[in-house]
Write an enzyme that holds these catalytic residues in place. Structure first.
Site, PDB file in Angstrom:
ATOM      1  N   LYS A   1      71.630 117.653  98.648  1.00 35.65           N
ATOM      2  CA  LYS A   1      71.200 118.729  97.750  1.00 35.65           C
ATOM      3  C   LYS A   1      71.336 120.077  98.444  1.00 35.65           C
ATOM      4  O   LYS A   1      72.147 120.892  98.048  1.00 35.65           O
ATOM      5  CB  LYS A   1      69.763 118.481  97.308  1.00 35.65           C
ATOM      6  CG  LYS A   1      69.651 117.167  96.540  1.00 35.65           C
ATOM      7  CD  LYS A   1      68.245 116.697  96.407  1.00 35.65           C
ATOM      8  CE  LYS A   1      68.188 115.274  95.954  1.00 35.65           C
ATOM      9  NZ  LYS A   1      68.860 115.018  94.681  1.00 35.65           N
TER      10      LYS A   1
ATOM     11  N   TRP B   1      60.162 110.766  91.341  1.00 34.55           N
ATOM     12  CA  TRP B   1      60.501 110.341  92.700  1.00 34.55           C
ATOM     13  C   TRP B   1      59.276 109.893  93.486  1.00 34.55           C
ATOM     14  O   TRP B   1      59.364 108.959  94.289  1.00 34.55           O
ATOM     15  CB  TRP B   1      61.303 111.411  93.441  1.00 34.55           C
ATOM     16  CG  TRP B   1      62.695 111.491  92.900  1.00 34.55           C
ATOM     17  CD1 TRP B   1      63.246 112.492  92.169  1.00 34.55           C
ATOM     18  CD2 TRP B   1      63.706 110.467  92.976  1.00 34.55           C
ATOM     19  NE1 TRP B   1      64.538 112.167  91.798  1.00 34.55           N
ATOM     20  CE2 TRP B   1      64.846 110.938  92.282  1.00 34.55           C
ATOM     21  CE3 TRP B   1      63.769 109.189  93.555  1.00 34.55           C
ATOM     22  CZ2 TRP B   1      66.018 110.186  92.151  1.00 34.55           C
ATOM     23  CZ3 TRP B   1      64.946 108.445  93.435  1.00 34.55           C
ATOM     24  CH2 TRP B   1      66.044 108.944  92.740  1.00 34.55           C
TER      25      TRP B   1
ATOM     26  N   ASP C   1      58.378 113.936 101.100  1.00 31.09           N
ATOM     27  CA  ASP C   1      59.774 113.821 100.702  1.00 31.09           C
ATOM     28  C   ASP C   1      60.194 115.228 100.275  1.00 31.09           C
ATOM     29  O   ASP C   1      59.820 115.701  99.203  1.00 31.09           O
ATOM     30  CB  ASP C   1      59.893 112.837  99.535  1.00 31.09           C
ATOM     31  CG  ASP C   1      61.309 112.762  98.972  1.00 31.09           C
ATOM     32  OD1 ASP C   1      62.178 113.525  99.428  1.00 31.09           O
ATOM     33  OD2 ASP C   1      61.531 111.933  98.062  1.00 31.09           O
TER      34      ASP C   1
HETATM   35  N1  PMP Z   1      63.622 111.828  96.516  1.00 31.22           N
HETATM   36  C1  PMP Z   1      63.929 112.916  95.804  1.00 31.22           C
HETATM   37  C2  PMP Z   1      62.929 114.015  95.684  1.00 31.22           C
HETATM   38  C3  PMP Z   1      65.186 113.016  95.188  1.00 31.22           C
HETATM   39  O1  PMP Z   1      65.495 114.085  94.458  1.00 31.22           O
HETATM   40  C4  PMP Z   1      66.120 111.960  95.341  1.00 31.22           C
HETATM   41  C5  PMP Z   1      67.512 112.010  94.761  1.00 31.22           C
HETATM   42  N2  PMP Z   1      67.679 112.676  93.602  1.00 31.22           N
HETATM   43  C6  PMP Z   1      65.735 110.829  96.075  1.00 31.22           C
HETATM   44  C7  PMP Z   1      64.488 110.809  96.659  1.00 31.22           C
HETATM   45  C8  PMP Z   1      66.670 109.676  96.273  1.00 31.22           C
HETATM   46  O2  PMP Z   1      67.631 110.063  97.163  1.00 31.22           O
HETATM   47  P1  PMP Z   1      68.849 109.142  97.622  1.00 31.22           P
HETATM   48  O3  PMP Z   1      69.662 108.895  96.413  1.00 31.22           O
HETATM   49  O4  PMP Z   1      69.511 109.977  98.653  1.00 31.22           O
HETATM   50  O5  PMP Z   1      68.289 107.903  98.189  1.00 31.22           O
END
Ligand code: PMP
Length: 360
Positions: free
Chosen positions: A196, A102, A172
């Site tokens: 989450k 991520w 994040d």
């Molecule tokens: N950052 C992290 C740490 C994540 O775990 C996720 C989703 N698994 C995201 C970003 C992306 O999130 P979204 O699908 O809500 O855009």
């Protein structure tokens, strides 16, 4: 009705009492004669729901007064672009720390808006740890430093906050927000998708220090300009109203359970059950460095990968679902967010032990 123990990384398991309350209030929210979904976001009922949710979130995280709380849409992935668009403040570069899938996604997106300096990376260690502060190469001219404080896929969590020499720190926190107390004052900006540890997909929370907003790039869409949304109480346009209501119910549930210090104790106990078992078996293993192991996403593997499919099948038949690791990494991952009861983790460890006994 039988509910499973859902170990999915997100959308993920939610607290049953909250789901029940939302169901009870679905047709008639507290005598209003309508569902929250049907309410005007400008009406007094919804304005009250919004204000209460913000007040409870502020209380839970002890958010200082000089921070704005924004309830936006677009997911954490939208923030990968919106952070540079809003926070570059006329600068042309930012520092990023690469610790896994991520953070790399955040870096790729930021590169569309600015020069990215990789201030630290754990790529050489295959993203199994956080980077020791002494190895960092911070750029004093960076607009901000970005970290991913819980790497959902690798199962790496920062149990420390880095020192950035006064450059605003951005995190994040999507996959561990509200799992523990957090010293918000150490950050310039914290963002998290809701699906989450908070509630429903479609809601993204941004907590940002006052002095950092108001300098968005001219091309920034108004609905994603932090200043515009802050001035409009996140209602420059129609917010994700039901998702925000649901998040508010989760905040209330967290307060009833004793707040984040209490949640942290429970989360430590849950994670310990699983890691202690992983540490004393040869049948499974986890590659993540002990001090950086995530309490929320436990990555593990069967040494004999040929047994993966059978493991997943048998787990599923016992109501232990979504244990398959992310497609980018393979193996297994047990996401044990706030809503996962300790009984779920015990059931998983019991199953893993039995599977080992039969196949080891
Ligand atoms: N950052 C992290 C740490 C994540 O775990 C996720 C989703 N698994 C995201 C970003 C992306 O999130 P979204 O699908 O809500 O855009």
């Amino acid at each position: 009705m039988s509910r499973v123990f859902n170990f999915g990384a997100g959308p993920a398991m939610l607290p049953e009492p909250v789901l029940r309350q939302a169901a009870e209030e679905m047709l008639d929210w507290r005598g209003s004669g309508m569902s929250v979904m049907e309410m005007s976001h400008r009406g007094k009922e919804f304005i009250g729901i919004h204000a209460q949710a913000e007040a409870d979130l502020r209380e839970l995280l002890a958010i200082p007064k000089n921070y704005k709380v924004l309830f936006l849409q677009g997911g954490a992935a939208a923030q990968f672009a919106l952070v540079p668009m809003n926070l570059l403040r006329g600068k042309d570069r930012a520092d990023y720390v690469a610790t896994g899938y991520w953070s790399q996604k955040a870096i790729a997106e930021a590169k569309r808006y600015c020069k990215v300096n990789i201030a630290a990376t754990t790529e050489d260690a295959k993203f199994t740890c956080t980077p020791k502060q002494g190895t960092w190469n911070l750029d004093p001219g960076a607009a901000y430093v970005h970290i991913t404080s819980n790497e959902t896929i690798e199962g790496v969590e920062w149990h420390w906050i880095p020192d950035t020499n006064g450059v605003p720190l951005v995190t994040d926190a999507s996959s561990h927000i509200l799992s523990r107390p957090l010293d918000v004052s150490r950050f310039g900006l914290i963002y998290a998708g809701a699906q989450k540890n908070i509630g429903q997909a479609g809601l993204t929370i941004v907590i940002v220090r006052d002095d950092l907003i108001g300098h968005a790039m001219p091309a920034t869409p108004a609905v994603f300009d932090y200043k515009i949304q802050a001035e409009a109480d996140s209602m420059h346009n129609t917010p994700a109203s039901f998702a925000l209501y649901f998040a508010g119910l989760v905040f209330e549930w967290l307060k009833q359970r004793g707040g984040l210090k209490k949640m942290e104790e429970i989360n430590i106990a849950k994670a310990r059950l699983l890691y202690d078992y992983l540490d004393q078996t040869e049948f499974y293993h986890t590659p993540v460095a002990k001090e950086d192991r995530s309490r929320m996403n436990v990555q593990f593997r069967l040494r004999n990968e040929k047994l993966d499919a059978e493991f997943l099948k048998q787990a599923e038949s016992r109501g232990l679902t979504q244990l398959k690791g992310h497609r980018a990494l393979g193996g297994m991952r047990a996401s044990i967010y706030n809503a996962m009861p300790i009984e779920g983790v015990k059931a998983l460890v019991d199953f893993m032990r039995e599977f080992e006994r039969k196949n080891g």
